[in-house]
Motif scaffolding. Structure first.
Motif, PDB file in Angstrom:
ATOM      1  N   GLY A   1       7.450  -3.559   0.955  1.00 21.76           N
ATOM      2  CA  GLY A   1       6.763  -4.843   0.885  1.00 21.76           C
ATOM      3  C   GLY A   1       5.539  -4.877   1.779  1.00 21.76           C
ATOM      4  N   HIS A   2       4.937  -6.056   1.831  1.00 23.94           N
ATOM      5  CA  HIS A   2       3.707  -6.201   2.609  1.00 23.94           C
ATOM      6  C   HIS A   2       3.954  -6.087   4.109  1.00 23.94           C
ATOM      7  CE1 HIS A   2       1.060  -6.913  -0.721  1.00 23.94           C
ATOM      8  NE2 HIS A   2       1.957  -7.722  -1.237  1.00 23.94           N
TER       9      HIS A   2
ATOM     10  N   LYS B   1      -0.412   1.652  -2.354  1.00 20.53           N
ATOM     11  CA  LYS B   1       0.479   0.779  -3.136  1.00 20.53           C
ATOM     12  C   LYS B   1       1.933   1.236  -3.025  1.00 20.53           C
ATOM     13  CE  LYS B   1       1.173  -1.161  -7.763  1.00 20.53           C
ATOM     14  NZ  LYS B   1       2.599  -1.169  -7.612  1.00 20.53           N
ATOM     15  N   SER B   2       2.154   2.538  -2.942  1.00 22.27           N
ATOM     16  CA  SER B   2       3.531   3.030  -2.837  1.00 22.27           C
ATOM     17  C   SER B   2       4.176   2.620  -1.510  1.00 22.27           C
ATOM     18  CB  SER B   2       3.590   4.549  -3.017  1.00 22.27           C
ATOM     19  OG  SER B   2       2.946   5.197  -1.939  1.00 22.27           O
TER      20      SER B   2
ATOM     21  N   GLY C   1       3.559  -2.497   4.663  1.00 24.36           N
ATOM     22  CA  GLY C   1       2.141  -2.206   4.454  1.00 24.36           C
ATOM     23  C   GLY C   1       1.295  -2.648   5.632  1.00 24.36           C
TER      24      GLY C   1
ATOM     25  N   ASN D   1       3.490  -0.270   0.044  1.00 23.80           N
ATOM     26  CA  ASN D   1       3.850  -1.672  -0.202  1.00 23.80           C
ATOM     27  C   ASN D   1       5.065  -1.768  -1.122  1.00 23.80           C
ATOM     28  OD1 ASN D   1       2.058  -3.129   1.393  1.00 23.80           O
ATOM     29  ND2 ASN D   1       0.476  -3.138  -0.177  1.00 23.80           N
ATOM     30  N   ASP D   2       5.134  -0.908  -2.138  1.00 25.50           N
ATOM     31  CA  ASP D   2       6.277  -0.923  -3.053  1.00 25.50           C
ATOM     32  C   ASP D   2       7.567  -0.547  -2.332  1.00 25.50           C
ATOM     33  OD1 ASP D   2       4.568  -1.634  -5.083  1.00 25.50           O
ATOM     34  OD2 ASP D   2       4.514   0.358  -6.010  1.00 25.50           O
ATOM     35  N   LEU D   3       7.467   0.347  -1.356  1.00 25.20           N
ATOM     36  CA  LEU D   3       8.636   0.811  -0.618  1.00 25.20           C
ATOM     37  C   LEU D   3       9.206  -0.266   0.298  1.00 25.20           C
ATOM     38  CD1 LEU D   3      10.457   3.254   0.241  1.00 25.20           C
ATOM     39  CD2 LEU D   3       8.751   3.684   2.032  1.00 25.20           C
TER      40      LEU D   3
ATOM     41  N   ARG E   1      -2.541   6.446  -1.931  1.00 28.78           N
ATOM     42  CA  ARG E   1      -1.321   5.857  -2.514  1.00 28.78           C
ATOM     43  C   ARG E   1      -0.744   4.724  -1.659  1.00 28.78           C
ATOM     44  NH1 ARG E   1      -1.858  11.013  -3.128  1.00 28.78           N
ATOM     45  NH2 ARG E   1      -0.731  11.630  -1.276  1.00 28.78           N
TER      46      ARG E   1
END
Length: 190
Positions: free
Chosen positions: A65-66, A58-59, A69, A61-63, A56
């Motif tokens: 940003g990059h 992507k979560s 990440g 990055n969603d939290l 997961r």
């Protein structure tokens, strides 16, 4: 001349290093895996490959940003550097996937290394705060592996099998037809 030689050496290193994590990149991975494969074929010694994929991602990055990440990827690289020792080689071929080639390492020892990686994730402050986990596929070179690609494919298939059971799992390829699932944390889900 000495300055030029130093620059050439630096460029050579940069061409094999992932700029974010300072681990080997895809080029370095291909070179080390090929050399390890040829040596294992020549000597008959074991060779194992681990594919580590962040669950997961992507979560994350969603939290945050990059930036978050990228921090997580650097933290994972730190864990891998701490857990994996020579002659094993760690690379980040791309994205949130890491790969480890373990010359002279049988499947059982490689599966134990996978468990140590999972423990390392749980012991890292940032990864613990993010509840970051990974799925790991492990495969050992077999007589039927006619190339590095077939060995990699089996480790990758085992990694996808681990993801399929909910992550936080290591799946080790025991022969061409069977995959054994082993939960590293006592549960296959979060």
């Amino acid at each position: 001349r000495a300055r030029n030689a130093d620059l050439v050496e630096e460029l050579e290193q940069l061409s094999r290093e992932d700029p974010l994590t300072s681990l080997g990149n895809l080029r370095a991975w291909d070179e080390v895996l090929t050399a390890s494969y040829l040596t294992a074929r020549r000597t008959g010694r074991p060779l194992s490959v681990l594919i580590v994929d962040v669950d997961r991602f992507k979560s994350i990055n969603d939290l945050g940003g990059h930036v978050l990440g990228d921090s997580a990827l650097r933290a994972i690289a730190q864990v891998l550097r701490e857990v994996v020792s020579p002659p094993c080689f760690v690379a980040r071929p791309g994205g949130d996937e890491f790969a480890i080639v373990c010359p002279g390492t049988p499947l059982t020892a490689a599966a134990e290394l996978a468990r140590e990686i999972h423990h390392g994730f749980r012991g890292h402050p940032l990864l613990e705060r993010l509840a970051a986990t990974c799925s790991i596929g492990v495969a050992e070179l077999e007589a039927a592996d006619s190339s590095t690609a077939s060995l990699y494919r089996r480790a990758d298939a085992a990694m996808y099998q681990a993801k399929g059971v909910g992550g936080r799992t290591c799946c080790a390829e025991f022969g061409q037809a069977s995959v054994s699932e082993r939960s590293v944390t006592g549960s296959t889900g979060r």
